[in-house]
Design a protein around this motif. Structure first.
Motif, PDB file in Angstrom:
ATOM      1  N   ASP A  32       8.632  26.570 -61.334  1.00 45.87           N
ATOM      2  CA  ASP A  32       9.729  27.546 -61.420  1.00 45.87           C
ATOM      3  C   ASP A  32       9.894  28.326 -60.129  1.00 45.87           C
ATOM      4  O   ASP A  32      10.929  28.946 -59.900  1.00 45.87           O
ATOM      5  CB  ASP A  32       9.497  28.514 -62.588  1.00 45.87           C
ATOM      6  N   SER A  33       8.868  28.281 -59.247  1.00 44.47           N
ATOM      7  CA  SER A  33       8.933  29.115 -58.052  1.00 44.47           C
ATOM      8  C   SER A  33       8.089  28.526 -56.928  1.00 44.47           C
ATOM      9  O   SER A  33       7.105  27.813 -57.160  1.00 44.47           O
ATOM     10  CB  SER A  33       8.446  30.539 -58.367  1.00 44.47           C
ATOM     11  N   LEU A  34       8.494  28.863 -55.705  1.00 44.23           N
ATOM     12  CA  LEU A  34       7.817  28.432 -54.494  1.00 44.23           C
ATOM     13  C   LEU A  34       7.652  29.669 -53.612  1.00 44.23           C
ATOM     14  O   LEU A  34       8.627  30.343 -53.305  1.00 44.23           O
ATOM     15  CB  LEU A  34       8.655  27.365 -53.781  1.00 44.23           C
ATOM     16  N   TRP A  35       6.386  29.952 -53.240  1.00 40.47           N
ATOM     17  CA  TRP A  35       6.054  31.223 -52.603  1.00 40.47           C
ATOM     18  C   TRP A  35       5.567  31.011 -51.172  1.00 40.47           C
ATOM     19  O   TRP A  35       4.908  30.025 -50.872  1.00 40.47           O
ATOM     20  CB  TRP A  35       4.982  31.951 -53.404  1.00 40.47           C
ATOM     21  N   THR A  36       5.858  31.982 -50.325  1.00 40.60           N
ATOM     22  CA  THR A  36       5.472  31.954 -48.928  1.00 40.60           C
ATOM     23  C   THR A  36       4.440  33.048 -48.641  1.00 40.60           C
ATOM     24  O   THR A  36       4.221  33.944 -49.454  1.00 40.60           O
ATOM     25  CB  THR A  36       6.696  32.186 -48.034  1.00 40.60           C
ATOM     26  N   ILE A  37       3.822  32.986 -47.461  1.00 42.58           N
ATOM     27  CA  ILE A  37       2.940  34.056 -47.007  1.00 42.58           C
ATOM     28  C   ILE A  37       3.491  34.613 -45.701  1.00 42.58           C
ATOM     29  O   ILE A  37       4.398  34.036 -45.100  1.00 42.58           O
ATOM     30  CB  ILE A  37       1.491  33.572 -46.819  1.00 42.58           C
ATOM     31  N   GLU A  38       2.934  35.745 -45.255  1.00 44.25           N
ATOM     32  CA  GLU A  38       3.393  36.332 -43.996  1.00 44.25           C
ATOM     33  C   GLU A  38       2.239  36.797 -43.138  1.00 44.25           C
ATOM     34  O   GLU A  38       1.343  37.509 -43.598  1.00 44.25           O
ATOM     35  CB  GLU A  38       4.314  37.537 -44.246  1.00 44.25           C
ATOM     36  N   HIS A  39       2.252  36.353 -41.896  1.00 41.73           N
ATOM     37  CA  HIS A  39       1.499  36.969 -40.807  1.00 41.73           C
ATOM     38  C   HIS A  39       2.375  36.820 -39.572  1.00 41.73           C
ATOM     39  O   HIS A  39       2.723  35.712 -39.181  1.00 41.73           O
ATOM     40  CB  HIS A  39       0.143  36.298 -40.578  1.00 41.73           C
ATOM     41  N   VAL A  40       2.740  37.936 -38.980  1.00 48.17           N
ATOM     42  CA  VAL A  40       3.560  37.885 -37.770  1.00 48.17           C
ATOM     43  C   VAL A  40       2.742  37.297 -36.625  1.00 48.17           C
ATOM     44  O   VAL A  40       3.210  36.441 -35.868  1.00 48.17           O
ATOM     45  CB  VAL A  40       4.072  39.294 -37.400  1.00 48.17           C
ATOM     46  N   VAL A  41       1.500  37.762 -36.512  1.00 46.33           N
ATOM     47  CA  VAL A  41       0.548  37.215 -35.553  1.00 46.33           C
ATOM     48  C   VAL A  41      -0.817  37.167 -36.221  1.00 46.33           C
ATOM     49  O   VAL A  41      -1.097  37.920 -37.154  1.00 46.33           O
ATOM     50  CB  VAL A  41       0.458  38.061 -34.257  1.00 46.33           C
ATOM     51  N   LEU A  42      -1.678  36.276 -35.728  1.00 45.81           N
ATOM     52  CA  LEU A  42      -3.074  36.231 -36.161  1.00 45.81           C
ATOM     53  C   LEU A  42      -3.956  36.529 -34.955  1.00 45.81           C
ATOM     54  O   LEU A  42      -3.928  35.780 -33.969  1.00 45.81           O
ATOM     55  CB  LEU A  42      -3.426  34.865 -36.747  1.00 45.81           C
ATOM     56  N   PRO A  43      -4.718  37.597 -34.999  1.00 46.92           N
ATOM     57  CA  PRO A  43      -5.622  37.908 -33.885  1.00 46.92           C
ATOM     58  C   PRO A  43      -6.728  36.862 -33.763  1.00 46.92           C
ATOM     59  O   PRO A  43      -7.183  36.299 -34.766  1.00 46.92           O
ATOM     60  CB  PRO A  43      -6.205  39.275 -34.275  1.00 46.92           C
ATOM     61  N   THR A  44      -7.160  36.608 -32.553  1.00 46.92           N
ATOM     62  CA  THR A  44      -8.265  35.670 -32.354  1.00 46.92           C
ATOM     63  C   THR A  44      -9.587  36.291 -32.770  1.00 46.92           C
ATOM     64  O   THR A  44     -10.540  35.572 -33.099  1.00 46.92           O
ATOM     65  CB  THR A  44      -8.344  35.233 -30.888  1.00 46.92           C
ATOM     66  N   GLU A  45      -9.666  37.616 -32.773  1.00 52.53           N
ATOM     67  CA  GLU A  45     -10.851  38.316 -33.242  1.00 52.53           C
ATOM     68  C   GLU A  45     -10.432  39.398 -34.223  1.00 52.53           C
ATOM     69  O   GLU A  45      -9.483  40.151 -33.958  1.00 52.53           O
ATOM     70  CB  GLU A  45     -11.605  38.947 -32.070  1.00 52.53           C
ATOM     71  N   TYR A  46     -11.117  39.475 -35.358  1.00 46.61           N
ATOM     72  CA  TYR A  46     -10.774  40.472 -36.372  1.00 46.61           C
ATOM     73  C   TYR A  46     -11.978  40.715 -37.274  1.00 46.61           C
ATOM     74  O   TYR A  46     -12.875  39.871 -37.400  1.00 46.61           O
ATOM     75  CB  TYR A  46      -9.567  40.018 -37.204  1.00 46.61           C
ATOM     76  N   GLU A  47     -11.963  41.867 -37.920  1.00 45.37           N
ATOM     77  CA  GLU A  47     -13.018  42.178 -38.884  1.00 45.37           C
ATOM     78  C   GLU A  47     -12.817  41.297 -40.116  1.00 45.37           C
ATOM     79  O   GLU A  47     -11.709  41.260 -40.673  1.00 45.37           O
ATOM     80  CB  GLU A  47     -12.966  43.651 -39.277  1.00 45.37           C
ATOM     81  N   PRO A  48     -13.835  40.560 -40.547  1.00 42.81           N
ATOM     82  CA  PRO A  48     -13.659  39.588 -41.642  1.00 42.81           C
ATOM     83  C   PRO A  48     -13.554  40.252 -43.008  1.00 42.81           C
ATOM     84  O   PRO A  48     -14.533  40.384 -43.738  1.00 42.81           O
ATOM     85  CB  PRO A  48     -14.917  38.710 -41.528  1.00 42.81           C
ATOM     86  N   LEU A  49     -12.338  40.624 -43.370  1.00 42.81           N
ATOM     87  CA  LEU A  49     -12.086  41.308 -44.643  1.00 42.81           C
ATOM     88  C   LEU A  49     -11.063  40.578 -45.504  1.00 42.81           C
ATOM     89  O   LEU A  49     -10.532  41.156 -46.456  1.00 42.81           O
ATOM     90  CB  LEU A  49     -11.591  42.739 -44.373  1.00 42.81           C
ATOM     91  N   TYR A  50     -10.787  39.314 -45.164  1.00 43.43           N
ATOM     92  CA  TYR A  50      -9.827  38.549 -45.948  1.00 43.43           C
ATOM     93  C   TYR A  50     -10.316  38.464 -47.395  1.00 43.43           C
ATOM     94  O   TYR A  50     -11.467  38.065 -47.649  1.00 43.43           O
ATOM     95  CB  TYR A  50      -9.669  37.149 -45.359  1.00 43.43           C
ATOM     96  N   PRO A  51      -9.499  38.848 -48.381  1.00 42.49           N
ATOM     97  CA  PRO A  51      -9.990  39.024 -49.750  1.00 42.49           C
ATOM     98  C   PRO A  51     -10.197  37.748 -50.558  1.00 42.49           C
ATOM     99  O   PRO A  51     -10.730  37.815 -51.663  1.00 42.49           O
ATOM    100  CB  PRO A  51      -8.893  39.889 -50.396  1.00 42.49           C
ATOM    101  N   GLU A  52      -9.797  36.585 -50.041  1.00 46.36           N
ATOM    102  CA  GLU A  52      -9.837  35.387 -50.881  1.00 46.36           C
ATOM    103  C   GLU A  52     -10.861  34.345 -50.445  1.00 46.36           C
ATOM    104  O   GLU A  52     -10.874  33.240 -50.969  1.00 46.36           O
ATOM    105  CB  GLU A  52      -8.441  34.755 -50.934  1.00 46.36           C
ATOM    106  N   THR A  53     -11.712  34.688 -49.476  1.00 47.11           N
ATOM    107  CA  THR A  53     -12.781  33.768 -49.085  1.00 47.11           C
ATOM    108  C   THR A  53     -14.106  34.515 -49.073  1.00 47.11           C
ATOM    109  O   THR A  53     -14.156  35.736 -48.861  1.00 47.11           O
ATOM    110  CB  THR A  53     -12.530  33.169 -47.686  1.00 47.11           C
ATOM    111  N   ALA A  54     -15.186  33.773 -49.280  1.00 43.31           N
ATOM    112  CA  ALA A  54     -16.510  34.389 -49.366  1.00 43.31           C
ATOM    113  C   ALA A  54     -16.927  35.032 -48.044  1.00 43.31           C
ATOM    114  O   ALA A  54     -17.602  36.074 -48.035  1.00 43.31           O
ATOM    115  CB  ALA A  54     -17.535  33.337 -49.793  1.00 43.31           C
TER     116      ALA A  54
END
Length: 291
Positions: A32-54
């Motif tokens: 019924d639906s097709l969804w997108t994600i958004e990141h304008v830019v992805l930094p090469t270095e960042y604090e690892p706080l992404y909520p969907e990976t261990a």
């Protein structure tokens, strides 16, 4: 139970032919639906706080293609007719409220009212820093932007003043196809559940922990009741699985239905891109047809 596909605008599907093939196949297969994600830019270095990976890291490299979600949705809208097109999520505090309201209303009118606007507060501080927008106050700014967009979508001269957004006597046209665009609050956190209960037309928790999902849905509904809203009117979209081997385990779907989930989402990454039409058609026969 309804079924949606997420991550529609990334990787190979950022290319025009693959994008259309995915959207057409999803529509034909009963999604019924097709969804997108958004990141304008992805930094090469960042604090690892992404909520969907261990490990808290985004599951692809910084140079992995992520097409602009609204542009991508407009492109595939022209090649489809019934499938709804959503953002999961648009990082709203990074955006100008008036420009975003115009873009989303235009997309909704051109697509015949098929837009689902999933919005989130964002988690990637380094992306906010690159865009020179504040990170600490992103929650209140997100609330302001939601209110401002709804005022602008009325088609009438709009006044709005709240914190980060302030305008008087402005008109934004064209209006959305209908009275407004459904706003789905994304996030697997208590603040997201509270915001969904108070402001959302929908709630899109982004995690896979069923017990935590139950807690968040109860909090969302309690907030709705306390603010004089009908909790049953808030559409619930939830993740199903990140493991391809579990796509035949329908017990999880029954459990999610018991929790009050209206739609489950599956990542395009679970399916073979080289045979996407066949894979989605097979999924329709083995799963969607049974619900």
């Amino acid at each position: 139970m309804r079924f949606g596909l997420t991550h529609g605008n990334i990787g190979p599907y950022s290319n025009p032919e693959a994008a259309v093939e995915l959207a057409v196949a999803a529509e034909a297969s009963g999604f019924d639906s097709l969804w997108t994600i958004e990141h304008v830019v992805l930094p090469t270095e960042y604090e690892p706080l992404y909520p969907e990976t261990a490990d808290g890291r985004i599951p692809f490299a910084p140079d992995h293609p992520i097409a602009d979600p609204l542009v991508w949705m407009a492109y595939v809208a022209a090649r489809t007719s019934t499938i709804k097109l959503g953002t999961a999520v648009l990082v709203l505090p990074q955006r100008n409220a008036l420009i975003t309201a115009k873009e989303v209303a235009t997309l909704d009118r051109l697509s015949g009212g098929r837009t689902l606007l999933g919005v989130g507060a964002g988690w990637l501080r380094e992306e906010f820093d690159a865009l020179r927008v504040g990170f600490e106050d992103r929650g209140p700014r997100m609330n302001d932007t939601i209110g401002a967009m709804r005022a602008l979508w009325s088609g009438e001269p709009a006044d709005f003043s709240s914190g980060s957004v302030d305008f008087r006597g402005v008109v934004s046209s064209p209006r959305p196809h209908g009275a407004s665009v459904p706003i789905h609050i994304g996030g697997f956190t208590v603040p997201a559940a509270i915001r969904a209960g108070r402001l959302g037309d929908g709630f899109f928790p982004g995690g896979y922990d069923r017990d935590r999902l139950d807690v968040l849905l109860k909090r969302c509904r309690r907030e709705a009741v306390e603010h004089g809203r009908d909790p049953d009117a808030i559409e619930i979209t939830s993740r199903w699985t990140k493991n391809r081997d579990e796509l035949t385990n329908l017990d999880v779907l029954h459990r999610l239905a018991e929790l009050g989930v209206d739609r489950v989402s599956l990542s395009t990454l679970l399916f073979d891109q080289e045979h996407i039409a066949d894979e989605l058609a097979r999924f329709q026969e083995t799963v969607i047809a049974k619900f």
